[in-house]
Scaffold this active site. Structure first.
Site, PDB file in Angstrom:
ATOM      1  N   TYR A  49     -47.526  41.347  30.536  1.00  0.00           N
ATOM      2  CA  TYR A  49     -46.249  41.718  29.915  1.00  0.00           C
ATOM      3  C   TYR A  49     -46.228  43.204  29.551  1.00  0.00           C
ATOM      4  CZ  TYR A  49     -48.826  40.970  25.474  1.00  0.00           C
ATOM      5  OH  TYR A  49     -49.743  40.987  24.463  1.00  0.00           O
TER       6      TYR A  49
ATOM      7  N   ARG B  31     -49.822  44.824  29.617  1.00  0.00           N
ATOM      8  CA  ARG B  31     -51.068  44.170  29.203  1.00  0.00           C
ATOM      9  C   ARG B  31     -51.586  43.276  30.330  1.00  0.00           C
ATOM     10  NH1 ARG B  31     -53.240  42.879  24.751  1.00  0.00           N
ATOM     11  NH2 ARG B  31     -54.997  43.569  25.984  1.00  0.00           N
TER      12      ARG B  31
ATOM     13  N   TYR C   7     -43.932  35.608  25.237  1.00  0.00           N
ATOM     14  CA  TYR C   7     -44.313  34.836  24.053  1.00  0.00           C
ATOM     15  C   TYR C   7     -43.079  34.152  23.474  1.00  0.00           C
ATOM     16  CZ  TYR C   7     -48.829  37.250  23.603  1.00  0.00           C
ATOM     17  OH  TYR C   7     -50.087  37.735  23.800  1.00  0.00           O
TER      18      TYR C   7
ATOM     19  N   HIS D 286     -55.290  35.015  23.398  1.00  0.00           N
ATOM     20  CA  HIS D 286     -55.822  35.393  22.078  1.00  0.00           C
ATOM     21  C   HIS D 286     -56.610  34.220  21.505  1.00  0.00           C
ATOM     22  CE1 HIS D 286     -53.358  39.086  21.608  1.00  0.00           C
ATOM     23  NE2 HIS D 286     -52.519  38.428  22.382  1.00  0.00           N
TER      24      HIS D 286
ATOM     25  N   HIS E 179     -54.018  37.623  29.254  1.00  0.00           N
ATOM     26  CA  HIS E 179     -55.073  37.354  28.268  1.00  0.00           C
ATOM     27  C   HIS E 179     -54.668  36.167  27.403  1.00  0.00           C
ATOM     28  CE1 HIS E 179     -52.209  40.112  26.383  1.00  0.00           C
ATOM     29  NE2 HIS E 179     -52.439  39.435  25.264  1.00  0.00           N
TER      30      HIS E 179
HETATM   31 FE   LIG Z   1     -51.055  39.361  23.633  1.00  0.00          FE
END
Ligand SMILES: [Fe+2]
Length: 248
Positions: free
Chosen positions: A159, A169, A120, A174, A172
């Site tokens: 990640y 994770r 991110y 969000h 995905h």
């Molecule tokens: Fe996330």
């Protein structure tokens, strides 16, 4: 347990004030607010019983955002910087639906995601994967008259997140939706079919109902896929009713 207030009781508690029927919240599909497998929920779940407030005009009317706030590149995450980002280009589209499959037009959808390396762009993100100078991972769209949205983006990466040993994770995206009214605000995650991390992910598996879990997984669509250019994924979002998409 939340206190369930009937319409009649709400009227009695607030005499002389306009009280409207509440929106139905689907029961039995959403994850518990405190879930042992998702460790940090223990720090942030409510410790007191919820108080349900009677709905008045503010709660049952919609945010009037206006599509003039959205620019052409807001829904194309590959065109927001000077060059093209690294990774697999994908098209993500679907419809926003209300109870009974009615399309929800003019609703704002915001998305955020990692880049192809699973990173991110955020000041508190220190995962040792590269940032992409051509990818911010943030998009916006407003649904059309048929309730349809469409994003062009890059397939996000998995990640690590430190919840437990070797915790990763699944990939995905969000999603945040405003719906027809402030009480329909929905924040959720869209997953990708066939991801080997899905059975191991405490967040995905905190949703108790297996059918509800599957409603968070997009469908690969060869018809939507564009030759020589991008893979296509379809994902409908249902705001309420029996087939509702899981809220976070
Ligand atoms: Fe996330």
């Amino acid at each position: 347990m939340a206190e369930i207030v009937s319409l009649a009781e709400a009227v009695e508690r607030a005499p002389g004030r306009l009280v409207l029927p509440s929106y139905e919240r689907p029961a039995g599909v959403h994850p518990p607010l405190d879930f042992a497998g998702y460790r940090s929920t223990t720090l942030r779940h409510p410790k007191q019983p919820l108080v349900l407030l009677p709905h008045r005009l503010t709660e049952v009317t919609g945010p009037l955002l206006g599509d003039q706030l959205i620019t052409g590149t807001d829904s194309d995450l590959t065109m927001q910087r000077g060059g093209e980002p690294q990774g697999q280009r994908i098209i993500v589209t679907g419809r926003v639906l209300d109870t009974g499959g009615r399309p929800v037009p003019d609703t704002l959808i915001e998305i955020w995601q990692t880049n192809a390396a699973g990173r991110y762009r955020h000041s508190r993100e220190h995962h040792p994967a590269p940032l992409d100078p051509n990818f911010d991972g943030i998009g916006r769209a407003i649904t059309d008259a048929g309730g349809r949205y469409r994003f062009i983006t890059i397939a996000p990466g998995a990640y690590p997140w430190g919840n437990h040993r070797n915790a990763w994770r699944p990939a995905h995206i969000h999603f945040s939706l405003f719906g027809r009214a402030f009480t329909q605000r929905l924040v959720t995650q869209m997953y990708f079919p066939g991801d080997p991390l899905l059975p191991l992910d405490p967040i995905f598996n905190s949703v108790p109902d297996s059918e509800a879990r599957q409603r968070m997984v997009a469908r690969f669509d060869i018809e939507l896929t564009q030759p020589e250019w991008a893979l296509g994924y379809n994902w409908d979002i249902v705001l309420r009713g029996r087939g509702a998409t899981v809220f976070e």
